[in-house]
Design an enzyme around this catalytic site. Structure first.
Site, PDB file in Angstrom:
ATOM      1  N   HIS A  84     -15.704  38.206  25.056  1.00  0.00           N
ATOM      2  CA  HIS A  84     -15.103  36.939  23.742  1.00  0.00           C
ATOM      3  C   HIS A  84     -15.033  36.300  24.998  1.00  0.00           C
ATOM      4  CE1 HIS A  84     -14.066  34.945  20.290  1.00  0.00           C
ATOM      5  NE2 HIS A  84     -13.480  34.084  20.896  1.00  0.00           N
ATOM      6  N   TYR A 213      -7.805  27.631  16.765  1.00  0.00           N
ATOM      7  CA  TYR A 213      -6.795  26.857  16.397  1.00  0.00           C
ATOM      8  C   TYR A 213      -6.246  25.771  15.660  1.00  0.00           C
ATOM      9  CZ  TYR A 213      -5.612  30.202  20.769  1.00  0.00           C
ATOM     10  OH  TYR A 213      -5.224  31.197  21.160  1.00  0.00           O
ATOM     11  N   PRO A 305       3.520  35.015  20.943  1.00  0.00           N
ATOM     12  CA  PRO A 305       2.222  35.259  20.789  1.00  0.00           C
ATOM     13  C   PRO A 305       0.734  34.250  20.759  1.00  0.00           C
ATOM     14  CG  PRO A 305       3.205  35.920  18.463  1.00  0.00           C
ATOM     15  CD  PRO A 305       4.402  34.701  19.477  1.00  0.00           C
ATOM     16  N   LYS A 309      -0.199  36.944  25.443  1.00  0.00           N
ATOM     17  CA  LYS A 309       0.339  37.975  27.255  1.00  0.00           C
ATOM     18  C   LYS A 309       0.820  39.009  27.571  1.00  0.00           C
ATOM     19  CE  LYS A 309      -1.068  34.288  29.120  1.00  0.00           C
ATOM     20  NZ  LYS A 309      -2.152  34.370  29.357  1.00  0.00           N
ATOM     21  N   TYR A 400      -5.246  30.590  30.434  1.00  0.00           N
ATOM     22  CA  TYR A 400      -5.335  31.459  29.576  1.00  0.00           C
ATOM     23  C   TYR A 400      -5.450  32.962  29.173  1.00  0.00           C
ATOM     24  CZ  TYR A 400      -6.988  31.220  24.120  1.00  0.00           C
ATOM     25  OH  TYR A 400      -7.211  31.904  23.546  1.00  0.00           O
TER      26      TYR A 400
END
Length: 403
Positions: A84, A213, A305, A309, A400
């Site tokens: 992904h 998002y 979250p 990470k 990221y």
């Protein structure tokens, strides 16, 4: 015959390393140690079925995959994991996508549900001859400043037990025995971000081929695929909202509203099979070493979250500790153990900084007062920069995926 006192005497055991907790950190650490011929035991409070079905994180960073491959632990994710590399932002100013696998360090995530990874790690550990005691609760770590610390436990049958070791690895989370046993003077850095999410697992195929998002005046909404038939969603809610407060119809209606389904297409609905309430908090303990006791994963630091990470930091820290323990126990070289805390804290704080930035990007204060308007204007400016600036996009991609 034995008297009552002798029956209550703790059963005593000895090993080189006691690992507390059979999550990703504990099982990666245990696998590496056993593969190198180091005597260790993993103690886990829960039963095996519960360990293998705990649904948690699912996005593995490129560095995590490299660590797992290096130690022969990546067979399952290579067969069943999904590559992904795209995320989509939906805001009041429209939507945009970032193909982050082509930005920054050009790395991508592997989507692989944590419960499947844990099952793989557990199976491999047992195949390698590792000792894993389910239903065994660590109560306290004692004498960590000595050469032979002890772990007091409650055995699966309820009897007291005692493990002696050279080292103890606390991989048992924020409420485990490792944290409870820390000496006075341990520094805890803590922040409550004032944001609460309703975490949802739905038996529904993903509705978009990206991490979604959504920033909306009603609050944040998130879409994260887990498999071709299961999707994790997040909905920002009021602090104190019970997990079962919202009906499924309200959940889906609110998700469609915040993700702007009228503009960009409906969501693929399904039964909500799991709910949880997540208060976004961060904390970091310093140092991560206390004599013979080492903190790993959530025991070392809790991270929100918002940037996926937690599990990746846990695997990284476990691999660093495994190398350091190997050097000390096989070559009498303590340098890695001495450097463990400082080395891992560098990664932890880097991840905390990005997570904090993401929280600010995705959540704005409600209200029409001057301060709220100011902060929401800053948020919109950050999103605009992320949409248009290649330098900003490269920075985002590197942080990221990276740990």
């Amino acid at each position: 015959m034995t008297d009552g006192k002798s029956r209550r005497r703790p059963a005593e055991h000895a090993t080189d390393v006691v690992v507390l907790g059979a999550g990703p950190a504990g099982l990666v650490l245990g696998n590496i140690l056993v593969d190198r011929g180091i005597d260790c035991v993993v103690l886990e409070r829960a039963e095996r079925t519960q360990v293998q079905t705990r649904a948690r994180a699912g996005f593995l960073a490129a560095n995590t995959v490299r660590i797992l491959e290096q130690h022969g632990l990546a067979e399952g994710l290579r067969r069943r994991g999904q590559i992904h590399g795209t995320c989509e932002f939906r805001t009041e100013d429209g939507r945009f996508r970032l193909d982050y696998s082509g930005l920054g360090q050009r790395e991508q995530h592997t989507v692989y549900p944590q419960q499947e990874l844990v099952t793989d790690l557990l199976t491999r550990f047992l195949e390698r001859g590792g000792q894993l005691r389910f239903g065994t609760e660590a109560v306290a770590v004692r004498d960590a400043d000595s050469e032979r610390p002890e772990v007091a436990v409650r055995e699966a049958d309820g009897r007291p037990g005692l493990w002696r070791a050279r080292y103890v690895a606390g991989c048992d989370g924020r409420h485990g025995a490792a944290r409870r046993s820390l000496p006075a003077g341990t520094v805890r850095h803590h922040r409550d971000h004032g944001v609460t999410w309703l975490g949802l697992l739905a038996e529904a195929p993903p509705s978009l081929d990206a991490v979604g998002y959504a920033v909306h005046e009603h609050g944040f909404a998130g879409h994260m695929a887990r498999t071709s038939e299961v999707t994790r969603y997040y909905l920002q809610c009021e602090r104190g909202t019970p997990a079962d407060a919202w009906s499924e119809e309200r959940i889906w209606d609110e998700l469609e509203l915040r993700m702007r389904a009228r503009e960009y297409g409906p969501l693929r609905r399904g039964r909500v099979v799991q709910r949880s309430v997540v208060d976004l908090e961060s904390d970091v303990l310093e140092p991560l070493r206390h004599g013979a006791l080492f903190l790993v994963g959530d025991a070392a630091g809790l991270i929100s979250p918002s940037a996926a990470k937690g599990a990746n930091l846990a695997v990284l820290e476990a691999a660093v500790l495994a190398d350091a323990l190997t050097d000390d126990l096989t070559a009498k070289n303590p340098e890695g153990l001495d450097a463990y805390s400082a080395r891992c804290l560098t990664h932890i704080w880097r991840a905390q900084e990005f997570s904090h930035w993401m929280i600010g990007l995705l959540h704005g204060p409600s209200g029409a007062d001057g301060e709220s308007l100011f902060h929401n204007s800053l948020r919109r400016s950050r999103l605009s920069s992320l949409r248009t600036s290649r330098n900003h996009q490269d920075w985002f991609a590197e942080h990221y995926v990276g740990v």
